[in-house]
Design an enzyme around this catalytic site. Structure first.
Site, PDB file in Angstrom:
ATOM      1  N   GLY A 132      82.061  86.438 -32.942  1.00 56.12           N
ATOM      2  CA  GLY A 132      81.281  87.300 -33.829  1.00 56.12           C
ATOM      3  C   GLY A 132      80.995  88.632 -33.138  1.00 56.12           C
ATOM      4  CB  THR A 133      80.222  89.431 -29.600  1.00 56.70           C
ATOM      5  OG1 THR A 133      79.110  88.537 -29.526  1.00 56.70           O
ATOM      6  CG2 THR A 133      79.957  90.660 -28.762  1.00 56.70           C
ATOM      7  CD  GLN A 179      72.304  82.586 -36.676  1.00 53.44           C
ATOM      8  OE1 GLN A 179      72.076  81.496 -37.172  1.00 53.44           O
ATOM      9  NE2 GLN A 179      72.587  82.719 -35.385  1.00 53.44           N
ATOM     10  N   GLY A 221      82.974  81.210 -35.842  1.00 58.24           N
ATOM     11  CA  GLY A 221      83.289  79.806 -36.118  1.00 58.24           C
ATOM     12  C   GLY A 221      82.285  78.805 -35.569  1.00 58.24           C
ATOM     13  CG  HIS A 222      80.053  79.411 -31.753  1.00 55.94           C
ATOM     14  ND1 HIS A 222      78.866  79.247 -31.087  1.00 55.94           N
ATOM     15  CD2 HIS A 222      80.234  80.738 -31.862  1.00 55.94           C
ATOM     16  CE1 HIS A 222      78.352  80.435 -30.801  1.00 55.94           C
ATOM     17  NE2 HIS A 222      79.166  81.359 -31.261  1.00 55.94           N
ATOM     18  CB  THR A 265      99.534  86.255 -29.088  1.00 55.54           C
ATOM     19  OG1 THR A 265     100.571  87.080 -28.553  1.00 55.54           O
ATOM     20  CG2 THR A 265     100.125  85.005 -29.718  1.00 55.54           C
ATOM     21  CB  CYS A 315      65.768  85.136 -21.058  1.00 54.41           C
ATOM     22  SG  CYS A 315      66.721  83.723 -20.551  1.00 54.41           S
TER      23      CYS A 315
HETATM   24  N1  PLP Z   1      75.378  88.102 -34.645  1.00 48.83           N
HETATM   25  C1  PLP Z   1      74.417  87.176 -34.831  1.00 48.83           C
HETATM   26  C2  PLP Z   1      73.406  87.365 -35.914  1.00 48.83           C
HETATM   27  C3  PLP Z   1      74.372  86.033 -34.022  1.00 48.83           C
HETATM   28  O1  PLP Z   1      73.433  85.122 -34.219  1.00 48.83           O
HETATM   29  C4  PLP Z   1      75.351  85.886 -32.997  1.00 48.83           C
HETATM   30  C5  PLP Z   1      75.292  84.738 -32.075  1.00 48.83           C
HETATM   31  O2  PLP Z   1      74.219  84.230 -31.782  1.00 48.83           O
HETATM   32  C6  PLP Z   1      76.344  86.878 -32.861  1.00 48.83           C
HETATM   33  C7  PLP Z   1      76.325  87.973 -33.701  1.00 48.83           C
HETATM   34  C8  PLP Z   1      77.418  86.760 -31.838  1.00 48.83           C
HETATM   35  O3  PLP Z   1      78.347  85.758 -32.192  1.00 48.83           O
HETATM   36  P1  PLP Z   1      79.307  85.122 -31.081  1.00 48.83           P
HETATM   37  O4  PLP Z   1      78.492  84.123 -30.335  1.00 48.83           O
HETATM   38  O5  PLP Z   1      80.414  84.463 -31.838  1.00 48.83           O
HETATM   39  O6  PLP Z   1      79.795  86.224 -30.233  1.00 48.83           O
END
Ligand code: PLP
Length: 376
Positions: free
Chosen positions: A67-68, A173, A194-195, A231, A318
């Protein structure tokens, strides 16, 4: 272990594990030979499945590693594509660091960053009507990772569309918990991971409209419409798609079940701890309960719960093991000391009534102990 940190990551679903293991034999989906074509067909099936579940076209689905990464590609990429049109970037004070630190970084590149505030219930609002003027890019999370507060992203999208401002939504979320129809959100991009819904860790998605498309952050083989070269992880994509399918199929029943647990939990906490501050508003994900305890340290609460076999978190990252007041809760107007005494209890599809009752039994004692230990 009683696991109450599903918002951080949840248990990988059996369906995802199966799809992931099966697809792990696949080769490079860009190969021209039979093995490549077979891998490509698994990848394209996953793409179509995801597209159907989030209400977008298959071509709009970009597989990423988190997600990041999806947030970074969208925000930096749209900024690069649009910084000649406007230097304004609009975001909010309560974003996850994947967005918050990224827009702060854009500031160092010359962006004029405007952060929308949140009210005391955790809802973002636009007091100065910043949406009425065009910006390079605007972003607002759909649901907050700490409090679960659900933002009115559709309304923001509608306003932003009037000025032609690209809109990025962090839906990390939300995927698998609320119905999503990307095509109706007036959004340009949307991030998922995904996780968070039972897929593999290290597999994310960026939904990206054809235009305006984010400029690529890295260059290479031109995979994923050139937006995310490299890839593609076919197994990750297949696992993510299978998990999202299951999460969406059981969405209604799970959300109803978890909503009941959430009410039980909140009622029990409020009855046992009269001075508790509830940071989760009514309009929130059914999975989140965020509380602050006057005179207690978040770290003490976590460690004491851990000693009873309960996994929970403060909800905010933290640094170097030092408990910091949550930036999100400070933005909602909590005092520094109250924001430091915060506990996030987050549930998921594997949470049972027994887990909740166990937590309800232990929590008052843990809170009393943490209060006795006081603030550091
Ligand atoms: N955005 C939100 C709102 C999240 O809660 C998180 C993960 O806690 C992320 C982005 C980042 O996702 P990832 O852990 O897949 O990088």
């Amino acid at each position: 272990m009683r696991y109450f940190d599903h918002a951080a990551t949840t248990v990988m679903r059996e369906s995802a594990r199966e799809a992931w293991c099966k697809a792990s034999y696949e080769f490079n989906p860009a190969g021209q030979y039979q093995l490549g074509r077979r891998a490509r067909s698994v990848l394209e099936d996953a793409r179509e499945q995801v597209a159907a579940l989030v209400g977008c076209e298959p071509i709009e689905v970009i597989f990423t590693a988190s997600g990041t990464e999806a947030d970074n590609i969208a925000l930096k990429g749209l900024w690069r594509a649009r910084s000649d049109v406007s230097s304004r970037v609009i975001s909010t004070a309560i974003e996850h660091s994947a967005v918050f630190d990224t827009v702060r970084y854009l500031e160092t590149l010359g962006a004029n960053l405007e952060l929308l505030p949140a009210d005391s219930s955790g809802f973002v609002y636009d007091p100065a009507d910043v949406f009425s003027e065009p910006a390079a890019v605007a972003t607002c999370m759909w649901a907050n990772n700490e409090t679960g507060a659900i933002q009115d992203v559709a309304q923001f999208g509608e306003k932003l569309a009037r000025t032609g401002t690209p809109f990025h939504i962090d839906a990390v979320q939300v995927l698998g918990k609320l119905p999503i129809k990307f095509s109706e959100l007036n959004a340009t991009t949307l991030a998922g991971s995904g996780h968070k819904f039972g897929g593999p860790r290290g597999a994310g998605i960026l939904i990206a409209k054809r235009s305006p498309a984010p400029e690529p952050l890295f260059h290479g083989g031109g995979q994923e419409r050139g937006i995310r070269s490299g890839t593609v992880d076919v197994a990750g994509a297949a696992g993510l798609a299978a998990a999202l399918q299951e999460a969406c199929d059981e969405m209604d029943s799970q959300q109803r079940r978890l909503r009941e647990f959430k009410c039980l939990l909140i009622d029990a906490i409020q009855a046992a701890v009269p001075d508790v501050q509830l940071n989760t508003p009514q309009h929130s994900l059914s999975t989140h309960v965020n509380i602050s305890i006057p005179g207690a340290e978040g770290d003490s609460l976590i460690m004491l719960l851990d000693s009873h076999g309960i996994a929970a978190s403060t909800g905010s990252a933290c640094a170097n093991g030092v408990n910091r007041a949550s930036r999100v809760l400070l933005a909602q107007g909590l005092s520094e000391s109250l924001a430091r005494g915060t506990l996030r209890l987050s549930m998921g599809y594997t949470t049972t009534e027994e887990d909740v009752n166990y937590l309800i039994d232990k929590l008052p004692k843990v809170i009393a102990q943490a209060k006795r230990a006081g603030m550091a």
